[in-house]
Each structure stands twice: as C-alpha cells, then as structure tokens.
Scaffold this active site. Structure first.
Site, PDB file in Angstrom:
ATOM      1  N   ASP A 241      31.538  43.237  42.510  1.00  0.00           N
ATOM      2  CA  ASP A 241      31.613  44.642  42.910  1.00  0.00           C
ATOM      3  C   ASP A 241      33.056  45.126  43.000  1.00  0.00           C
ATOM      4  OD1 ASP A 241      28.896  44.765  43.081  1.00  0.00           O
ATOM      5  OD2 ASP A 241      28.801  44.602  45.261  1.00  0.00           O
ATOM      6  N   LYS A 242      33.245  46.397  42.700  1.00  0.00           N
ATOM      7  CA  LYS A 242      34.580  46.992  42.744  1.00  0.00           C
ATOM      8  C   LYS A 242      35.231  46.806  44.105  1.00  0.00           C
ATOM      9  CE  LYS A 242      34.835  51.385  43.346  1.00  0.00           C
ATOM     10  NZ  LYS A 242      34.705  52.850  43.172  1.00  0.00           N
TER      11      LYS A 242
END
Length: 668
Positions: A241-242
């Site tokens: 995930d970012k």
C-alpha cells in the site's frame, strides 16, 4: 530524466498511455510530437513546508491567528520529493464501444476530471487530437483512431527515505551536484544480479496510479540510477500500500518476478511479517473470557461412554490432538468442521465469479463456495492452541524479553550467527492472537474497504467478500501515548487486510485516519501544521470546491473552466507549452481565486506561478497522510538455486523511527 519511446511501441496500461513532452516539441506541429523531455524534480526537507506556513502567517492580516503558528517546528527529518508540473499527453486507441459516437460525448462520459465545457474548449484549442489531427467536437470516432489529450500534469508530493540527504538537482549534467544526486533517495536493503530489495518510504506508491506518475518507487529508482534501474530493467513482484512503508522485492527479470510472485500467491514457503503501532493496550479483548468471537473446538461431547476403558483412552488421545489444531485455516472453516467449532460467526460466501468463464453447474458451485470465519483464538509459537488464554499470559513476554528478542524468537533472527539460551522455553512463552474476519472492497473508485460481521448480508451483498486471517503478538506497550507495538503476520493478502482487522478488533493503527486512527497522532506540531495548511488552502480557494479535497482529486468546476480555459485562445507566436500552462486549472488553483487570471505570459508572472505551485504542493502534502505506522519488516520465501535446488531467502529492514520511539518510551 530523458525518456524515449516510439509512437507505436509504447506500453498501454489499462487501455491508454501517456507521454512526457518537451517544450520544443510543444512548439512543433501537433502531429509530430515525440516523447523526449527533461523532468524537473526537487527534493526538499519537510521543514521547508513548515517554514512556508510561518511565511504565510507572517504576511497574513490576521496577526492574532498567525502568532499561534509562529512557533511550529518540524522535528521530522524526512525529505519531500516534488515533481514540477509538466506537459503530458494521454493517448488511447478507440474502443469498440466508442465507434460512431461524437468525440465530445466520449470524453465527457468516459473521463471525469473535467466538465463538458473543458473538453469543448480543449478540442477547439487542439489539445485533444485524433490521430494527430485537429477535429471538431462532433467528429464521429472510427476504428483505428488514436485519441490524444495534452494536459499540464500536476503530481502530489511524496516522502523519501529518512536516510536521504540529497540536495536539489534537476539537470542530468549538473556536475556540481553529481555527488548529491547519487545519495540514495531509497534505502537499499539487498541487491545482487537478480533481485533488488528496498525499504519503501510511506506515502509513495510502487508504480504509476491515479495522480501519481513519476512520484513512484520505480520512477524514483529510475531517476536516481537510469543505467541500472531505468525503464524495462526492474519488475515488481508484489504490492505494498502507498501509505505503508517497508520491504519491497523487485526482480531484475520478468521470469524471476513471475516465479517469486507465484511463490507469494501460493504461500509456498512465503512468510510476510509487519510491524504496527496501534491505539490502546492490545489483548484487551481477552479480558472477556466469554467473548462471542472466541473460537474453539467442541470436544466434551465426544467422550460419553466407556470411561476408563482402552477405547476411552484412545478417544481422549485423539481429542487432545484435535484440540491443538487451529479451528480455521486461511480465514475459512472446513465444511466437515463447521459443526465442531464453538464461538465466532460463520458466513457462507457465494462462489467467486471468474470473468470469461461459463457458469458452473450446481455441483461445482457447492464445491467452490467457502465458509468465512469471524473470530479469534490464541496459539503458542509452535501453532498449538492455548485454551482459556488470559491477557496476562499474552503480555508477560514483554517483561521477559526485549522487543528484538521477541521478534527473533517469533519469526527467526535476521542474524544467523545470533543464538539465545533457552530458545524453546522462550518460544513457548510467546502468544499469537489469530483473527479471522472476511474483507471486501466497498468502493473501488475510492479504494475503501471494510471488514466485519457480514452474516446478515444477502448473497448479492456478499459478492466480492473474501475470507481473511491475520496473527498478532505484542512487542511493547507505551503508557504515555497509550499505544501498543505489534508484530503482525498476515495469513492471506486482502486489500488493506491488516488495517481492517486491527480496526475491527478495536485497536486501529494510531495514525491511520482512514480506518479509525488520527492524522498526525499525538504530534502537536504536525497537527498545527496540518490545520494551518488547511486554513491557508481554504483561504486560497474561497469555497470554490470541497474543502476536504486537494488539487489532485477535486474535479474542475464549470466556473473554473470559464475563467481559465473557455475564454482563452492561443495567441500568435505563443508556444503550446505556454498556452497549456496559461489554461491549466490546477495552476490557477495554486495561484488562488483572486489571482486566477494573473498569468499574463511575462517572466515575472511565470516565476510567481511556479512559486505558487511549489507552495501549494507542499501545503497539500501536510494535509494528507504522511504514511501510517504499518511497516513491512521481513519477507521469507523460496528461492531457486543454480543447482535446481531451493533455499529460504530472508530479507529484513531496520526499524522505522516510530518503532524506536515506542521502544524507548516503554523501556523507561
């Protein structure tokens, strides 16, 4: 950074591509544009953003309000990477469903960043072309047409590694800054001829997505070392995930990427370990001995007759063996076990529909449907069930061992030469709380997921819901901040799974504002900076769009189009690049409502516009999440050797700064 691709040999992801174009190419005939350009990138300390807040309040007429923020100081040593706006052409071939439709209708219906008035103006100005030629708004799309749309693209800023100390350097041949350019913006954990393992900073996506194009992990690496990490030299193995930091495995060949990706997908000797810092004292859930989610096997009813006989002893032996097996695997309850489990909630999920496949018959549907579990249980480090585990049982490990020792005993030491005495007894004292809870994506557009009790949902509502399972153990508890540091092992890999499971357990990641945490958790300076940045942005926009949205995700309005685009025409001798900047809605937002038409083409006006863009990019970085306290610490997976054998490869990062803070406070 120079990029070259031929027109017909460009990778087209998700039905379209984009190319960066240089100013001299903007000035040339529209049909002959290529994709060469120099990308302008700037790395600045996060403290620069805090200084901008001070300068904006100093110039503010509200002196009382500005005094509150004059003493904001940035303790965070991270650096922020800014990609300056650039002309960019989106291109795609005509899809079958578009054939015969007017060009203006396709752009208005298929793409949502602008209102219809913008696309009308863009087609008339030549920013939207068909196969390199100008057309009218009512042009009927034909088979083989290539649609291109040139924009002034703005990207959100991202954070770099804590170790990054590079200074600004934008030109490839800037000899004075050559030494600084080679300072790693990303920490390299391990590298050989086949694989690159890096520690990804939080807030940075791995590859291009949404508003992020060059501010991604792969592009940062390519910009740093184009000869080693440039286009076509690196291949992603998995996702992260970012907002999550930590280990990312990157293969140097597509075949290795495919092999490692298959290993992770099939859980073939692959183990992922994370660190998380959450709200509250973990294991509080065990204080309720009769919690409805506590899962275990029914065993008492299996020995009813023949007490004391040889048959009874054999039954009791089988019963004890059965009691050591966890009741759920990969978040699913086996069909033959669903009546042998007490506690928890069982949800029968519909068969997952596969695209391109014919509907299965009833027999295959029954075989493919699964029973998702919602519940928890406790095991020791060997995977044996711990009956009636208490909160005290699960927290005493923190009194007996240090954080590093717990990690080494729980998931193996990163240092193979490091040994501890009484390893077996230490392992038995470590308790894992396993939590099974189904997850699903509730909004694909916004990337929002949910988890919980779906037992009351209809079959249609359950579509897309998947079983999921995660294990947690406690490393330390900090009473001052009321946060717990956890070691986490996901057994499945659903989107946002760890974040969702922690929220459902009542212990959300402390600074994960999307799932129950607080932005800038317990960081007074950060909260002040975020609040002041939001006030400054609201003052700049004067309510022209939703105050909760930023420049990268707030669609353009008809009023903005009328002010910035619709009444502007390209003047004689004006380059396409200058015209694109002059009619850029995002640049106008950076200048603010009062200065929306201040870009008159002069050198001074251009300089002020660049300053406004720089300031707003940093301010928007402060009002978004800087990343959450979730870190991919360690990966273990099967790697093939040259002799056709295999070995377990293990990679581990250093602890992020928020882990050190927790350890120091909890040890005081």
């Amino acid at each position: 950074m120079k990029m070259t691709k031929t027109k017909r040999n460009r990778k087209r992801s998700r039905g379209g591509i984009g190319c960066l174009i240089a100013e001299d190419e903007c000035n040339s005939n529209e049909s002959s544009r290529s994709t060469k350009s120099l990308l302008r990138v700037e790395d600045v300390p996060l403290s620069t953003a805090f200084n901008l807040i001070h300068s904006s309040t100093t110039n503010s007429s509200d002196k009382d309000n500005s005094t509150e923020y004059n003493n904001i100081h940035c303790k965070d040593q991270r650096r922020v990477r800014i990609v300056h706006p650039y002309p960019y052409t989106f291109a795609t071939f005509a899809k079958h469903r578009w054939l015969g439709r007017p060009l203006i209708d396709v752009y208005h219906d298929e793409f949502g960043s602008y209102p219809r008035s913008y696309y009308e103006a863009a087609i008339k100005a030549g920013r939207i072309l068909v196969s390199g030629k100008r057309v009218t708004c009512d042009y009927s799309i034909k088979q083989g047409d290539e649609l291109t749309h040139t924009v002034h693209r703005h990207e959100p800023a991202v954070g770099l590694s804590d170790l990054s100390s590079s200074t600004t350097s934008h030109a490839d041949n800037d000899a004075d800054n050559e030494k600084e350019v080679k300072t790693p913006p990303i920490e390299i954990v391990y590298e050989d001829d086949t694989i690159l393992v890096v520690d990804k900073p939080a807030s940075m996506p791995i590859h291009a997505c949404g508003a992020y194009n060059y501010n991604t992990l792969l592009e940062v690496l390519a910009h740093w070392k184009p000869e080693s990490y440039g286009t076509g030299k690196l291949f992603t193995v998995h996702r992260l995930d970012k907002l999550t930091s930590g280990l990312v495995l990157i293969a140097k060949s597509s075949s290795l990427a495919s092999s490692l990706g298959k290993c992770i997908l099939e859980r073939d000797g692959c183990e992922k370990v994370y660190l998380a810092r959450v709200k509250g004292r973990f294991f509080d859930i065990l204080q309720n001995a009769n919690h409805p989610w506590m899962m275990k096997y029914w065993t008492s009813h299996k020995v009813e007759e023949g007490v004391g006989t040889e048959e009874s002893v054999e039954r009791q032996s089988k019963q004890q063996k059965l009691a050591t097996v966890p009741p759920v695997s990969h978040g699913e309850v086996a069909e033959y076990d669903k009546y042998n489990i007490s506690g928890g909630i069982q949800v029968e999920l519909p068969i997952l529909k596969k695209k391109g496949k014919k509907k299965a018959d009833e027999a295959s549907v029954n075989q493919s449907a699964c029973i998702a579990a919602l519940g928890f249980w406790v095991t020791d480090c060997h995977g044996n069930l711990v009956e009636n585990a208490t909160m005290q049982d699960c927290t005493k490990q923190c009194d007996e061992m240090s954080t590093t020792e717990i990690i080494d005993h729980a998931v193996g030491s990163h240092d193979t030469e490091k040994l501890y005495e009484h390893v077996d007894s230490a392992k038995r004292s470590i308790h894992w709380l396993h939590f099974a809870c189904p997850c699903r994506i509730s909004s694909h557009k916004n990337g929002v997921c949910e988890a919980g009790d779906f037992s009351a949902k209809s079959e249609n509502e359950l579509e897309g819901t998947k079983p999921a399972q995660t294990a947690f153990t406690l490393l330390s508890y900090d009473e001052t901040s009321d946060t717990s540091l956890l070691l986490v092992k996901p057994d499945t890999g659903r989107m946002h799974q760890i974040r969702l499971h922690l929220q459902t357990l009542g212990h959300p990641i402390a600074n994960d504002h999307c799932y129950g945490g607080d932005l800038w958790f317990r960081d007074d300076e950060g909260q002040q900076a975020c609040r002041k940045s939001r006030e400054w942005l609201n003052m700049l926009d004067k309510g022209s769009h939703d105050s909760d949205l930023t420049i990268s995700n707030a669609p353009a309005t008809d009023e903005e189009i009328y002010q910035v685009v619709a009444n502007k025409s390209r003047e004689d001798g004006e380059s396409m690049d200058d015209f694109i900047v002059k009619t850029c809605v995002w640049c106008a937002r950076c200048r603010g409502v009062d200065d929306i038409n201040s870009l008159d083409g002069s050198t001074e006006a251009k300089r002020r516009n660049e300053e406004a863009v720089f300031r707003r990019t940093l301010m928007e970085y402060l009002v978004r999440s800087q990343g959450i306290w979730l870190h991919a610490l360690q990966y273990s997976l099967h790697v093939k050797n040259d002799d056709k054998g295999s070995r377990i490869a293990k990679y581990r990062t250093a602890f992020p700064s928020w882990v050190h803070d927790t350890i120091v406070k909890s040890n005081r």
